[in-house]
Enzyme design. Structure first.
Site, PDB file in Angstrom:
ATOM      1  N   ASP A  19       0.888  -1.187  -0.026  1.00  0.00           N
ATOM      2  CA  ASP A  19       0.072  -0.002   0.159  1.00  0.00           C
ATOM      3  C   ASP A  19       0.715   1.446   0.084  1.00  0.00           C
ATOM      4  O   ASP A  19       0.385   2.358  -0.624  1.00  0.00           O
ATOM      5  CB  ASP A  19      -1.003   0.119   1.358  1.00  0.00           C
ATOM      6  CG  ASP A  19      -2.262   0.586   0.829  1.00  0.00           C
ATOM      7  OD1 ASP A  19      -2.739   0.365  -0.276  1.00  0.00           O
ATOM      8  OD2 ASP A  19      -2.888   1.568   1.642  1.00  0.00           O
TER       9      ASP A  19
ATOM     10  N   ARG B 292       9.996  -5.966   2.653  1.00  0.00           N
ATOM     11  CA  ARG B 292      10.822  -7.244   3.767  1.00  0.00           C
ATOM     12  C   ARG B 292      10.005  -7.405   4.763  1.00  0.00           C
ATOM     13  O   ARG B 292      10.252  -8.363   5.480  1.00  0.00           O
ATOM     14  CB  ARG B 292      11.997  -6.209   4.314  1.00  0.00           C
ATOM     15  CG  ARG B 292      13.070  -6.084   3.174  1.00  0.00           C
ATOM     16  CD  ARG B 292      14.380  -5.559   3.512  1.00  0.00           C
ATOM     17  NE  ARG B 292      15.414  -5.616   2.253  1.00  0.00           N
ATOM     18  CZ  ARG B 292      15.569  -4.537   1.742  1.00  0.00           C
ATOM     19  NH1 ARG B 292      14.639  -3.409   1.898  1.00  0.00           N
ATOM     20  NH2 ARG B 292      16.520  -4.724   0.803  1.00  0.00           N
TER      21      ARG B 292
ATOM     22  N   HIS C 194       3.519   1.753  -1.943  1.00  0.00           N
ATOM     23  CA  HIS C 194       3.857   1.903  -3.320  1.00  0.00           C
ATOM     24  C   HIS C 194       2.478   2.446  -3.906  1.00  0.00           C
ATOM     25  O   HIS C 194       2.391   3.493  -4.632  1.00  0.00           O
ATOM     26  CB  HIS C 194       4.315   0.483  -4.005  1.00  0.00           C
ATOM     27  CG  HIS C 194       5.324   0.007  -3.740  1.00  0.00           C
ATOM     28  ND1 HIS C 194       5.336  -1.166  -2.796  1.00  0.00           N
ATOM     29  CD2 HIS C 194       6.696   0.251  -3.855  1.00  0.00           C
ATOM     30  CE1 HIS C 194       6.673  -1.583  -2.512  1.00  0.00           C
ATOM     31  NE2 HIS C 194       7.540  -0.370  -3.070  1.00  0.00           N
TER      32      HIS C 194
ATOM     33  N   GLN D 183      17.358   8.144   0.727  1.00  0.00           N
ATOM     34  CA  GLN D 183      17.161   7.929  -0.752  1.00  0.00           C
ATOM     35  C   GLN D 183      16.599   9.088  -1.205  1.00  0.00           C
ATOM     36  O   GLN D 183      17.029   9.579  -2.245  1.00  0.00           O
ATOM     37  CB  GLN D 183      16.392   6.465  -0.803  1.00  0.00           C
ATOM     38  CG  GLN D 183      16.153   6.193  -2.455  1.00  0.00           C
ATOM     39  CD  GLN D 183      15.358   5.143  -2.796  1.00  0.00           C
ATOM     40  OE1 GLN D 183      16.045   4.150  -2.774  1.00  0.00           O
ATOM     41  NE2 GLN D 183      14.076   5.137  -2.851  1.00  0.00           N
TER      42      GLN D 183
END
Lengths: 279, 279
Positions: free
Chosen positions: A36, A188, A38, A154
Site C-alpha cells: 500500500d 521486507r 507503493h 534515498q
C-alpha cells in the site's frame, strides 16, 4: 488497462506521444513486491499527472548482499493486478540485460549524503541506487517522479542528484504508510516471523516517544541512548543506527534550529527494518 | 541574433517553447576560445536542427592542473561575434557558481574507457568532463548534441555515457578541422611560440605516415616505435602516448579486424597537443 512495457524504446515512444499532446507524465520507480506504500505513491502521481508509469526493477547494483538480492520478493502477476486496480497506465519492467547491457560502464554517485547512515552500513548501495534512478528517469522522461519518505535518505539523495545533474523532473516525496500498529510498510516485512512481527511496531513507538522527548528539549545524547536500550529490551537483535540528523544533508545536527529527522535501522529475526520521523 | 543566456531556468523555458512548436534543438558544448573547429560543429548542428545552442563553460572540474585552467584562453566578446556571424541562436554561458552551487555533490564517471590514454595522464579529467556534459545535456534538453573528433576519446566516452544513462539525445561526432599544414585546430595552439608552431604539424604528418604503414600491414610495434623517435627528432619534447587502439573502447587492439584509431599526445614548448586519425 495497465500496459506492460519491457523495452526502453517502446516506453520512449509512448511518453513522447503523451507529452506531444500536452499530458503530464509521472513515474513511480519501485522494486516491485508492491504494497500500500507503493500504491499511495501511485495515487499521488495520479492526482498530479495525466499518465503514470510504475517501474519495477530489482536493481542488482544496489544490493550489497547477494542473499538479500536473491531473497527479495518478486511476483509480477500480483503486482500487475494491483496496478490494474489502481489504474496505472504503464508497468515498465525491463530485464537486467536491458538495463545493464554488455559494456555498461557508467556510475552516478552523490558524495557526502550517500556516505551517512545507510551508506555506512550498505557499501555501494546508494551508488547503485543513484545510477539506476538516473537511468529510469532518463528512460521514462517523465516530468514528475514520486518517492516514498520511508526511504528518507534515498529521497534526499535523489533530490540532490536531480538538482546537481539538472534533470528535468520534479521530485515529490510521499508520507510513509503504516500498519494500524505503526509498523512502516516494507516488502521486507513479509519475511518477519509471527513473533518478530509482534515486536516490530516497537521501532516506531520508541521513535515516537524519543521524538516527543527531543521536541520537549530533552538532551539528545541521553534520549537516543535510552531509545537504543529500549529497542534491545523490546527484542530487537541489534541496531545499525538510531540517530538525530539534519533532515536534508543527513549530517549530524549542528544547529538545533535546523530541520531535523530521527532515523533508525534495526535488526529483528534476521530482517533489517528502517524507519524515520520528523522532529 | 545570438541571445546570451546565463541562467539554466531561462534556457529551459526557451528550449521548452521551441520543442513545443516542434523544432529540433541542437547543442554544441564548448569551453570557448572558439576556432573554426567549433564553428564547423555549429554549422553541422545548423544543418540538423532548427535551433542551435552553443554553450561556453570553462569547467574547473576537468582541469587536472591549476595553471592549465588559469591559462585557458577566455574572450567571450570575440566568441559571441563569431557565433553571431554563424547565426547561433543562443550562447549559454553560465557562471561557475551556477553550474556548481554550494552543496553540489554528484559525479558521473565512466569506468574503463576513461582510464585509458588521456585518463592515465590527466587524473580526474574525464570524471569532470562526464559530470559537466551530463549537466549541460540536462540544462539544454536538446535532442541533438555535437562533439568534435579532435577529442576522440572524449567523444567515445560521451557516447558511452549517453547510452548508459539513457539520456534522450543523439550524439554526432564531427571531423577534426586542420590548418593548411595539417595541424589540428585547438585553443591551445595560441600558446605555441613561432618556433614551436613551425614544428607542430609534424605530429599529424608522422601520424599519417604511420597510419599508411599500419594500413599496409607493417608491424605495429615497430611502426609506433619509429614514429615516436621521429617526433622527438622533429623537436617534440616528449610524448605522453602514441598508440593504436580500438576505435570505440580505446583498449589495446586485440583483433586487427576491429575498428582502429591512432591517437597521440605530445609536448612541444610547454604546450600539450593531441591528435588522432582513423586506420
Amino acid at each position: 488497462m495497465t500496459q506492460v512495457v519491457r523495452a526502453a524504446a517502446a516506453l520512449a515512444d509512448k511518453v513522447e506521444g503523451w507529452k506531444r499532446s500536452g499530458m503530464r507524465v509521472g513515474v513511480v520507480p519501485t522494486m516491485g513486491a508492491l504494497h500500500d506504500g507503493h500504491l499511495s505513491l501511485l495515487r499521488t502521481a495520479r492526482r498530479h499527472c495525466d499518465r503514470v508509469i510504475v517501474t519495477i526493477f530489482v536493481n542488482p547494483l544496489q544490493f550489497d548482499r547477494a542473499d538479500d538480492l536473491e531473497k527479495y520478493p518478486r511476483d509480477e502477476a500480483r503486482d500487475l493486478a494491483l496496478l490494474e486496480a489502481e489504474r496505472a497506465d504503464v508497468l515498465f519492467a525491463p530485464g537486467v540485460g536491458d538495463v545493464y547491457p554488455d559494456g555498461f560502464s557508467t556510475r552516478v554517485s552523490v558524495a557526502g549524503i550517500s556516505e551517512e547512515l545507510e551508506g555506512a552500513f550498505r557499501p555501494g548501495h546508494f551508488d547503485g541506487m543513484t545510477t539506476v534512478v538516473t537511468k529510469i528517469l532518463g528512460m521514462a522522461q517523465a516530468g514528475w517522479a514520486f518517492f516514498g519518505e520511508k526511504d528518507w535518505q534515498q529521497l534526499q539523495i535523489v533530490r540532490r542528484l536531480v538538482t546537481d545533474l539538472n534533470l528535468p523532473v520534479r521530485v515529490t516525496g510521499c508520507p510513509t504508510v503504516r500498519e494500524p500498529d505503526g509498523l512502516a510498510l516494507s516488502s521486507r516485512n513479509a519475511r518477519l516471523t509471527p513473533e518478530a512481527r509482534r515486536i516490530a511496531p516497537a521501532l516506531y513507538q520508541v521513535m515516537q516517544q524519543t521524538a516527543q522527548g527531543l521536541r520537549a528539549g530533552r538532551d539528545p545524547v541521553r534520549e537516543l541512548d535510552d531509545a537504543r536500550s529500549r529497542l534491545i529490551e523490546e527484542g530487537f537483535a541489534s541496531l545499525d543506527y538510531l540517530e538525530l540528523r539534519h533532515a536534508e544533508t543527513l549530517r549530524p545536527l549542528a544547529d538545533p534550529a535546523d530541520p531535523a529527522r530521527l532515523l533508525a535501522a534495526a535488526w529483528l529475526g534476521g530482517v533489517r527494518l528502517i524507519d524515520n520521523i520528523a522532529i
